[in-house]
Design an enzyme around this catalytic site. Structure first.
Site, PDB file in Angstrom:
ATOM      1  CG  ASP A   1     -60.787 -59.382   4.893  1.00  0.00           C
ATOM      2  OD1 ASP A   1     -59.911 -59.516   4.782  1.00  0.00           O
ATOM      3  OD2 ASP A   1     -62.045 -59.133   5.105  1.00  0.00           O
TER       4      ASP A   1
HETATM    5  C1  GLC Z   1     -66.119 -61.767   4.114  1.00  0.00           C
HETATM    6  C2  GLC Z   1     -65.574 -60.155   2.897  1.00  0.00           C
HETATM    7  C3  GLC Z   1     -64.228 -60.858   2.072  1.00  0.00           C
HETATM    8  C4  GLC Z   1     -63.286 -62.112   2.405  1.00  0.00           C
HETATM    9  C5  GLC Z   1     -64.224 -62.604   3.556  1.00  0.00           C
HETATM   10  C6  GLC Z   1     -63.582 -64.082   4.259  1.00  0.00           C
HETATM   11  O1  GLC Z   1     -66.554 -61.581   3.434  1.00  0.00           O
HETATM   12  O2  GLC Z   1     -66.076 -59.447   2.276  1.00  0.00           O
HETATM   13  O3  GLC Z   1     -63.685 -60.043   0.937  1.00  0.00           O
HETATM   14  O4  GLC Z   1     -62.873 -62.445   1.494  1.00  0.00           O
HETATM   15  O5  GLC Z   1     -64.753 -62.281   4.481  1.00  0.00           O
HETATM   16  O6  GLC Z   1     -62.965 -62.999   5.582  1.00  0.00           O
HETATM   17  C1  GLC Z   2     -64.485 -59.755   9.455  1.00  0.00           C
HETATM   18  C2  GLC Z   2     -65.568 -60.514   9.165  1.00  0.00           C
HETATM   19  C3  GLC Z   2     -65.472 -60.744   7.807  1.00  0.00           C
HETATM   20  C4  GLC Z   2     -65.207 -59.799   7.188  1.00  0.00           C
HETATM   21  C5  GLC Z   2     -63.882 -58.512   7.706  1.00  0.00           C
HETATM   22  C6  GLC Z   2     -64.511 -57.533   6.903  1.00  0.00           C
HETATM   23  O1  GLC Z   2     -63.554 -59.458   9.791  1.00  0.00           O
HETATM   24  O2  GLC Z   2     -65.470 -61.424  10.371  1.00  0.00           O
HETATM   25  O3  GLC Z   2     -66.075 -61.333   7.243  1.00  0.00           O
HETATM   26  O4  GLC Z   2     -64.232 -59.815   5.820  1.00  0.00           O
HETATM   27  O5  GLC Z   2     -65.016 -58.322   9.134  1.00  0.00           O
HETATM   28  O6  GLC Z   2     -63.728 -56.358   7.859  1.00  0.00           O
END
Ligand code: GLC
Ligand code: GLC
Length: 820
Positions: free
Chosen positions: A493
């Site tokens: 993300d």
């Molecule tokens: C969080 C989110 C997931 C994403 C991950 C890596 O766990 O829930 O959707 O893949 O972060 O950014």
């Molecule tokens: C932030 C976190 C990530 C998560 C995302 C969700 O970017 O670092 O882990 O998946 O929020 O919105």
């Protein structure tokens, strides 16, 4: 240092002191009514949706930590006789934090029991939610261990949330004026906003007639006082306040006389009730809450025999669920997680996605499309009917383009417009969850089930069409190297290559300043190949051979693109940025190698034949692996890079910026198992296994019975410290890695496969797996150091490692597996 221990016989984790490094929580409920409960009774409850239908208040990020919960105060009414004893205390330690003589919290599957003793008064509170009901039970048992009679007052107390948890924490100018309650026959009804558009309410009841109650917070606590020392508890009596506005609560006063040795039970209920819109008031036309539906439920669960019956039913339910896979291995940590805690955590992620934990406020996020599809990978064997429904719900939020809403609200099941779509990996995960479901159940009809697009009636197409569009969505969005365009982000993300945000507070996930035509993802390419191979198999099973060919060719093309532009010489690259430069390459100053493409590309079979898989995994071993797990990338980003987005916003070693993002570790375990390196796979498995980290509780800090999303990486000053426990894709993926790839018990379209890739030092293991209604008793024996498995099924040697689906009336199958 340890703060507790595993009680495997009861399937409980026992916490032996209240001051754990962080609150160690459990979940109550597994259907519609839910609660979070900590080891000191903190937490909150909600009905279906943690944001929109929150029953009780909880204040995150508070000091002291973890206040707001299901509290009971005990008061020594005969105190003048015992001046050296405290006047009142919390048998759950919080919120008074009065030192207890004994304390023990047992988190079990769907219930929590907190037991303590102070000054010869033993108390035990068992909290749980009966199956099929929208209420929680707090069952208090008091025992007088003194040789004198005891006069006690018992004060249970909860603070109500005015339903929408976000509004409740922000809109004070309105909320201080709308609180309303009714108190009838000793039951406290919380009915804020019931007069207008809500048709639901909460209630609090007790199995004994209260000597008094309080529904206005200030009347209970006293002005300027906190939950640690309520004025009414000090005074020993309640004033029967009726809340008008301000902060409605439910507090009651029960007097108890206990002879020496006497035991006494009291049942408290906190519940949720609903009336049809046309039948809200009783009598009709009045403003009085219609209680006719809920009173019989209350009466039923205030009876101790009903409470016990429903508790036993809950235990039996969980025994059935975890009983679907049980192993006895040479390693206790494997057994703890596989048999009890990992599968339990999988249920939590299935229920809550990433919405409500002690790190997720319950108001921020709904159900994630990619998250929930991955959560299903560990869940499909548990309650297949619910998995099926979830798949259809997710598919209904897919967009006609094949893309998907990134999240949806559990209450409305509608895509969340604030976040929208454009996370280009999202749709692919749907194929994986569907494949996992069919392999588990053999329910091919799911593919013909109609599902709408974007929740629009009239757009129904068979689910299979959704899978086709998922694939097509990627093919419609290829970049300059023939790799998939990344969009807002892929699985990571925080790798926001089209964001270019320079304004504080902007959302990295939804800000887009580039047209998105250049930045590409090698991760999505690998995922595409993995998913396309699944779909080829599915298409072939449906006799759609031409389609299987087309998809197979697309996968082959994608593989070519990966070898042409996604291979860096010793590992897979991560992506290309908006300038067309590689990310995750030796050419980069920082972020030279990322874990995600190494895992997913090898899982997709890339490089398994030509040795590059091994090379990529060796690079992971030398560059990314630490004793606390494998970090996400190296070197960590030391500064904010406009063109990379959120990943570089985190200080080095945390979260996506080179933290040990546990979700990705099992991909490497699976990849290692796929190339036959069982020792490595298992070594990685143990590094992040919470049970194996129990001894280092002071460093790890989170619960030793569930996975955390992240463990601080080697660049962080707190290397080894876990955060964001419970709601993480780590749960499902580790469960898949250990059960399907290391233990090797893997559902396929044609039957159960058993192909273990276990450590050389293991002499074997035993397992029971319930699969398509048949119980497989599996006995694995190591005969030699390799991974060749020979299966004897009911006394007959079979070819290969897949056991054909048994004839209809089979109930049990004996399998011996010899590994050499
Ligand atoms: C969080 C989110 C997931 C994403 C991950 C890596 O766990 O829930 O959707 O893949 O972060 O950014
Ligand atoms: C932030 C976190 C990530 C998560 C995302 C969700 O970017 O670092 O882990 O998946 O929020 O919105």
């Amino acid at each position: 240092m340890k703060y507790g221990y595993f009680d495997d016989e009861h399937r409980e984790y026992v916490i032996t002191r209240p001051d754990t490094p962080l609150p160690w929580i459990n979940y109550l409920g597994c259907e519609e009514y839910f609660g979070i409960i900590s080891n000191t009774a903190g937490g909150y409850s909600f009905y279906k949706d943690a944001r929109l239908q929150r029953l009780t208040r909880y204040r995150y990020n508070n000091a002291p930590l973890d206040v707001g919960g299901r509290y009971i105060y005990l008061r020594e009414d005969g105190n003048p006789l015992y001046p050296d004893r405290p006047l009142f205390w919390s048998p759950t330690w919080q919120p008074t934090r009065q030192q207890l003589d004994r304390y023990e919290c047992r988190h079990g599957l769907g219930y929590t029991t907190i037991r303590s003793t102070l000054g010869g008064i033993e108390s035990s509170i068992r909290y749980f939610i009966p199956l099929g009901e929208s209420l929680e039970i707090w069952e208090l048992t008091l025992v007088n261990q003194r040789d004198q009679p005891a006069s006690l007052s018992v004060f249970p107390a909860v603070e109500f949330c005015l339903w929408d948890a976000l509004d409740d924490a922000a809109n004070f100018q309105r909320n201080y004026s709308i609180g309303e309650v009714e108190v009838v026959d000793g039951v406290i009804y919380h009915k804020t906003e019931y007069r207008e558009r809500r048709n639901h309410f909460a209630y609090f009841a007790c199995s004994e007639e209260p000597a008094g109650f309080e529904t206005q917070r200030e009347a209970f606590l006293g002005p300027y006082r906190g939950w640690d020392s309520p004025a009414a508890v000090v005074a020993g009596g309640l004033s029967n306040s009726i809340a008008h506005g301000w902060q409605p609560i439910a507090a009651q006063h029960i007097r108890v006389q206990l002879n020496p040795g006497e035991r006494h039970k009291i049942v408290f209920l906190l519940g949720y009730g609903e009336n049809p819109a046309g039948d809200k008031f009783d009598p009709p036309g009045s403003q009085t809450l219609n209680k006719r539906r809920v009173v019989p439920v209350i009466q039923r669960y205030l009876r101790q025999d009903e409470v016990e019956k429903s508790f036993q039913a809950l235990r039996a339910y969980w025994d059935g669920l975890v009983g679907k896979l049980q192993v006895t291995s040479p390693d206790i940590h494997t057994d703890h997680m596989v048999n009890i805690w990992n599968v339990y955590q999988v249920m939590a992620t299935f229920n809550f996605s990433r919405s409500a934990s002690y790190f997720e406020s319950g108001i921020g996020r709904g159900m994630g499309f990619r998250d929930s599809n991955q959560d299903l990978l560990g869940f499909v064997h548990l309650v297949p009917e619910r998995a099926r429904q979830r798949i259809l719900d997710l598919a209904a939020t897919q967009l006609p383009s094949g893309g998907a809403y990134h999240q949806y609200q559990p209450l409305t099941k509608r895509g969340n417009n604030d976040v929208g779509g454009g996370f280009n990996d999202d749709p692919l995960w749907l194929v994986l969850s569907v494949a996992a479901y069919i392999k588990e159940t053999g329910d091919w009809e799911l593919l013909d089930e109609p599902a709408v697009y974007d929740n629009q009636p009239g757009t129904e197409q068979p689910l299979y069409n959704h899978l086709q569009r998922s694939i097509q969505y990627i093919l419609d969005r290829l970049g300059p190297h023939g790799l998939p365009l990344i969009g807002r982000a892929d699985w990571n993300d925080c790798l926001n290559l089209n964001c270019f945000s320079d304004t504080p507070g902007q959302s990295f996930q939804t800000t887009t300043n580039k047209d998105g035509k250049v930045a590409e993802s090698v991760f999505i390419a690998g995922l595409f190949v993995l998913v396309a191979k699944e779909l080829v198999e599915i298409a072939a099973k449906r006799q759609s051979f031409a389609e299987a060919d087309t998809i197979g060719n697309a996968a082959a093309e994608m593989e070519k693109a990966v070898w042409a532009a996604g291979w860096d010489g010793e590992w897979f690259r991560r992506a290309y940025d908006d300038f067309g430069d590689p990310i995750g390459s030796r050419q980069c100053q920082e972020g030279q190698i990322f874990i995600e493409p190494q895992g997913i590309c090898v899982m997709a079979g890339l490089g398994v034949e030509n040795g590059r898989a091994r090379q990529a995994l060796d690079s992971v071993y030398t560059r990314l692996a630490t004793s606390h797990g494998i970090v996400l990338q190296q070197p960590a980003y030391s500064q904010y890079y406009l063109h990379l987005g959120e990943i570089s916003s985190y200080p080095p070693g945390y979260k996506e910026n080179a933290g040990i993002f546990c979700h990705t570790n099992p991909w490497i375990m699976i990849a290692e198992a796929m190339i036959g390196r069982g020792d490595r796979a298992y070594d990685y498995y143990l590094r992040i296994n919470p049970s194996a980290r129990e001894e280092i509780g002071d460093l790890h800090r989170c619960e030793p019975y569930v996975y955390a999303q992240m463990i601080a990486g080697r660049d962080a000053p707190t290397h080894g410290e876990a955060k964001n426990s419970w709601l993480t894709g780590t749960a499902a993926w580790n469960y898949v890695a250990i059960s399907q790839w290391i233990l090797g018990i893997r559902p396929t379209y044609d039957g159960l496969e058993i192909a273990p890739v276990i450590p050389v030092a293991w002499d074997g293991f035993d397992a029971v797996r319930i699969y398509r209604g048949v119980r497989y008793n599996i006995h694995v024996v190591r005969k030699g150091p390799g991974n060749q498995a020979h299966l004897i099924v009911d006394g007959q040697a079979i070819q290969g490692t897949v056991i054909n689906i048994s004839p209809k009336d089979t109930s049990e199958v004996q399998v011996s597996v010899y590994i050499s």
